[in-house]
Write an enzyme that holds these catalytic residues in place. Structure first.
Site, PDB file in Angstrom:
ATOM      1  N   ASP A 148       0.854  -1.182   0.000  1.00  0.00           N
ATOM      2  CA  ASP A 148       0.000   0.000   0.000  1.00  0.00           C
ATOM      3  C   ASP A 148       0.892   1.235   0.000  1.00  0.00           C
ATOM      4  OD1 ASP A 148      -3.247  -0.172   1.407  1.00  0.00           O
ATOM      5  OD2 ASP A 148      -2.379   1.617   0.468  1.00  0.00           O
TER       6      ASP A 148
ATOM      7  N   ASP B 230      -3.261   4.632  -2.151  1.00  0.00           N
ATOM      8  CA  ASP B 230      -4.305   4.997  -1.198  1.00  0.00           C
ATOM      9  C   ASP B 230      -4.873   6.395  -1.460  1.00  0.00           C
ATOM     10  OD1 ASP B 230      -5.627   4.544   1.473  1.00  0.00           O
ATOM     11  OD2 ASP B 230      -4.568   6.409   1.881  1.00  0.00           O
TER      12      ASP B 230
ATOM     13  N   GLU C 262      -6.816   3.291  -5.529  1.00  0.00           N
ATOM     14  CA  GLU C 262      -8.030   3.192  -4.691  1.00  0.00           C
ATOM     15  C   GLU C 262      -9.007   4.256  -5.177  1.00  0.00           C
ATOM     16  OE1 GLU C 262      -8.301   4.892  -0.933  1.00  0.00           O
ATOM     17  OE2 GLU C 262     -10.042   3.708  -0.347  1.00  0.00           O
TER      18      GLU C 262
ATOM     19  N   HIS D 180     -10.811  -3.581   3.686  1.00  0.00           N
ATOM     20  CA  HIS D 180     -10.653  -3.248   5.104  1.00  0.00           C
ATOM     21  C   HIS D 180     -11.459  -2.027   5.520  1.00  0.00           C
ATOM     22  CE1 HIS D 180      -8.154  -0.564   2.930  1.00  0.00           C
ATOM     23  NE2 HIS D 180      -7.985   0.172   4.002  1.00  0.00           N
ATOM     24  N   ASP D 181     -12.152  -1.412   4.548  1.00  0.00           N
ATOM     25  CA  ASP D 181     -12.978  -0.226   4.852  1.00  0.00           C
ATOM     26  C   ASP D 181     -14.467  -0.519   4.775  1.00  0.00           C
ATOM     27  OD1 ASP D 181     -10.846   2.109   3.024  1.00  0.00           O
ATOM     28  OD2 ASP D 181     -10.804   1.465   5.116  1.00  0.00           O
TER      29      ASP D 181
HETATM   30  O1  TEU Z   1      -9.634   5.252   2.303  1.00  0.00           O
HETATM   31  C1  TEU Z   1      -9.981   6.418   1.551  1.00  0.00           C
HETATM   32  C2  TEU Z   1     -11.446   6.561   1.600  1.00  0.00           C
HETATM   33  O2  TEU Z   1     -12.116   6.499   0.610  1.00  0.00           O
HETATM   34  C3  TEU Z   1     -12.028   6.690   2.953  1.00  0.00           C
HETATM   35  O3  TEU Z   1     -12.374   8.046   3.133  1.00  0.00           O
HETATM   36  C4  TEU Z   1     -13.229   5.810   3.090  1.00  0.00           C
HETATM   37  O4  TEU Z   1     -14.300   6.445   2.441  1.00  0.00           O
HETATM   38  C5  TEU Z   1     -13.420   5.621   4.581  1.00  0.00           C
HETATM   39  O5  TEU Z   1     -12.511   4.628   4.922  1.00  0.00           O
HETATM   40  C6  TEU Z   1     -14.834   5.239   4.956  1.00  0.00           C
HETATM   41  O6  TEU Z   1     -15.118   3.949   4.520  1.00  0.00           O
HETATM   42  C7  TEU Z   1      -8.230   5.045   2.364  1.00  0.00           C
HETATM   43  C8  TEU Z   1      -7.968   3.797   3.190  1.00  0.00           C
HETATM   44  O7  TEU Z   1      -8.536   2.664   2.538  1.00  0.00           O
HETATM   45  C9  TEU Z   1      -8.563   4.003   4.550  1.00  0.00           C
HETATM   46  O8  TEU Z   1      -8.425   2.827   5.347  1.00  0.00           O
HETATM   47  C10 TEU Z   1      -7.840   5.163   5.208  1.00  0.00           C
HETATM   48  O9  TEU Z   1      -8.443   5.442   6.460  1.00  0.00           O
HETATM   49  C11 TEU Z   1      -7.915   6.428   4.322  1.00  0.00           C
HETATM   50  O10 TEU Z   1      -7.611   6.177   2.960  1.00  0.00           O
HETATM   51  C12 TEU Z   1      -6.878   7.436   4.783  1.00  0.00           C
HETATM   52  O11 TEU Z   1      -5.594   6.950   4.469  1.00  0.00           O
END
Ligand code: TEU
Length: 565
Positions: free
Chosen positions: A98, A199, A279, A336-337
């Site tokens: 990442d 990211d 992403e 993971h989100d």
């Molecule tokens: O996520 C970017 C993003 O789109 C986030 O704002 C997402 O909408 C949020 O996680 C709510 O689901 C990336 C990474 O995947 C995330 O884990 C990080 O927290 C974020 O960037 C900041 O680096």
């Protein structure tokens, strides 16, 4: 020369903190991952994507990077990482890491130097502003709550952060920042890393005119919309999306980012067959098809729960039409989100069948599939009921805002914050039925609690030898995809199969496959009008069966993959 690996293989995302704890401290690590490489090879995946493995204060669970060329000591040493790389490569498994490009941690030496004085040589590495009328330059918000500008009292200026205040945005207008980040990229490529997941790339630039947003609602009200959105609820996803862009539109998806992608691409093209996976779902980031990103995610598909034939066909029509020649699709249903596949796309009693269809769809649509660790055993969201256990500070902000600004009762606020934030899909991998699910020794406090359902069959050990388990379904499907080249490299042609069934053809030269799903609990007869078929895989009939596609019975939740005679 054949298609590059990232157009053929299946990528499996590992969340390092939760995959396997090799040293018994309750946190996943490189030795744990190495111990599980045989499992991954046996599963049949071709590449790993590791969420950040760098040193981090963990304000955003590793997405606040304090050293772009180091490894998190709690995960092991650089030698451990290099051993992971070598052991994965020995098994012909690629490793993608990442790259958190939009921001660093506020504890990164770069930021410490930048904030040390207005005349710091690194002042211009971040987005600083003297402010306006004694306040912040704009009314912009952080997507993780609160204002997007934080005043640094020592120097009397404001710095910008789209995410937490502990994640100051790097200033990508500054050539020194670009050079430093490209050096970091080369560092990992020289070590042998096979590519990067980029990211939050849509947030790298902001409107240079610094216009205020004109959203009529507050952030708390936007949170309420998110908490009350969904089928049959007060708000739908489109309304939430519109409200998000009304508030954040000046801070995302700026055209300046294309130049960065072209530069990044020229760096990565100095090496052989290395991947840039963004992403984002923005198809513009493919550039001309061979000068920016190799892959962007089909996030709109992930957002179409429940999956229906109509929605999938519409998604494919729109997405495939928008990819330039040379571009390649990339499909995923979890990360993971987001809510876990089994929880998000499964509806009650049919969830096991729907979980199988979700995977089969990922492995048969045109494009690179990206799976998320634990989905292969049907891991589900685990909603923590105590904010003190939250490790995702986004969840903490959501809970506090729900209670404080929205006046929501504690119990509702906890549940909704747990549903919308990310701890739910980041609990430790469930390797066995015992205490701590075999992730850590039984007497250890894991960094996030283990989902209790690990002792109810949702674990690797108890599914490993069960031919009917989801784990063995994943293994079979991954082997099937690897064997049937039209599923990997073929084109895509939708077939008419009625409202409840999805069918499409994948053709590669003279070889054609027909994939059909009955996405309902009723039996349906369909006429696919595409000649005689030979079953390669079906959840309801033996391989080798001859099927007349003009009068085909699809059983409830049947998956049928066949070669055209
Ligand atoms: O996520 C970017 C993003 O789109 C986030 O704002 C997402 O909408 C949020 O996680 C709510 O689901 C990336 C990474 O995947 C995330 O884990 C990080 O927290 C974020 O960037 C900041 O680096």
């Amino acid at each position: 020369m054949g298609a590059p690996w990232w157009q053929q293989g299946v990528i499996y995302q590992i969340y390092p903190r939760s995959f396997a704890d090799g040293d018994g401290d309750g946190i996943g690590d490189f030795p744990g991952m190495i111990d599980r490489l045989d499992y991954l090879q046996d599963l049949g995946i071709d590449a790993l994507w590791l969420s950040p493995h760098y040193p981090s204060p963990q304000v955003d669970c590793g997405y606040d990077v304090a050293d772009y060329v180091g490894v998190a000591p709690e995960y092991g040493t650089l030698a451990d990482f290099e051993r992971l790389l070598a052991e994965a490569h020995r098994r012909k498994i690629k490793v993608v890491v990442d790259l958190v490009v939009n921001h660093s941690s506020d504890r990164h030496p770069w930021f410490l130097e930048s904030r040390s004085s207005r005349s710091s040589p690194k002042r211009g590495w971040y987005v600083w502003h003297p402010g306006r009328n004694g306040g912040p330059p704009t009314n912009w918000m952080s997507t993780f709550g609160g204002p997007a500008w934080t005043r640094d009292d020592a120097t009397g200026e404001w710095y910008y952060h789209f995410f937490f205040k502990e994640q100051p945005d790097l200033n990508w207008h500054n050539p020194e920042v670009r050079a430093a980040m490209y050096d970091s990229v080369r560092y990992w490529l020289d070590l042998g890393v096979d590519g990067f997941r980029l990211d939050a790339i849509g947030t790298v630039f902001e409107d240079p005119d610094l216009p205020d947003h004109t959203s009529p609602i507050t952030q708390a009200e936007l949170l309420r919309m998110r908490m009350e959105a969904g089928p049959g609820r007060p708000y739908d996803d489109e309304q939430v999306r519109e409200a998000f862009f009304a508030m954040f539109g000046h801070q995302v998806d700026r055209p300046e980012v294309h130049e960065v992608f072209r530069e990044l691409r020229s760096v990565i093209d100095e090496y052989d067959a290395r991947l840039l996976l963004g992403e984002t779902s923005n198809l513009d980031y493919y550039g001309s098809g061979n000068d920016e990103l190799h892959l962007v995610f089909n996030f709109p598909l992930m957002a179409t729960a429940p999956l229906t034939p109509e929605r999938i066909l519409a998604n494919q029509r729109e997405r495939l039409a928008g990819i330039p020649p040379g571009g390649w699709p990339c499909n995923t249903l979890g990360n993971h989100d987001a809510s876990r596949v089994f929880s998000c796309f499964g509806t009650g009693e049919h969830a096991p069948a729907q979980a199988k269809q979700s995977l089969a769809l990922m492995l048969t649509l045109r494009g690179t599939p990206v799976l998320y660790n634990g989905e292969e055993i049907g891991m589900t969201d685990y909603l923590l009921d105590d904010p003190a256990l939250f490790r995702d500070n986004l969840g903490v902000w959501m809970y506090e805002t729900a209670v404080g600004d929205l006046g929501m009762p504690h119990t509702d606020a906890v549940r909704k914050a747990a549903q919308l934030s990310r701890d739910k899909c980041r609990t430790p991998m469930q390797w066995g039925p015992g205490t701590n699910a075999g992730f850590s020794p039984p007497d250890v406090a894991t960094w996030l609690p283990v989902n209790p359902n690990h002792s109810s069959g949702i674990n690797v050990a108890e599914q490993d030898d069960d031919p009917a388990s989801l784990l063995n379904f994943y293994r079979r499907m991954l082997r099937l995809r690897r064997r049937l080249r039209p599923l990997i490299a073929g084109d895509y042609r939708p077939l008419e199969a009625g409202a409840s069934c999805l069918a499409f053809e994948r053709r590669l030269g003279r070889d054609a496959m027909v994939v059909a799903f009955n996405m309902s609990a009723q039996t349906h007869r369909v006429d696919l009008g595409t000649g005689n078929l030979t079953t390669e895989f079906s959840t309801h009939r033996p391989s080798g069966a001859r099927v007349d596609s003009t009068a085909m019975t699809l059983h409830p939740w049947e998956i049928h993959i066949a070669t055209k005679a």
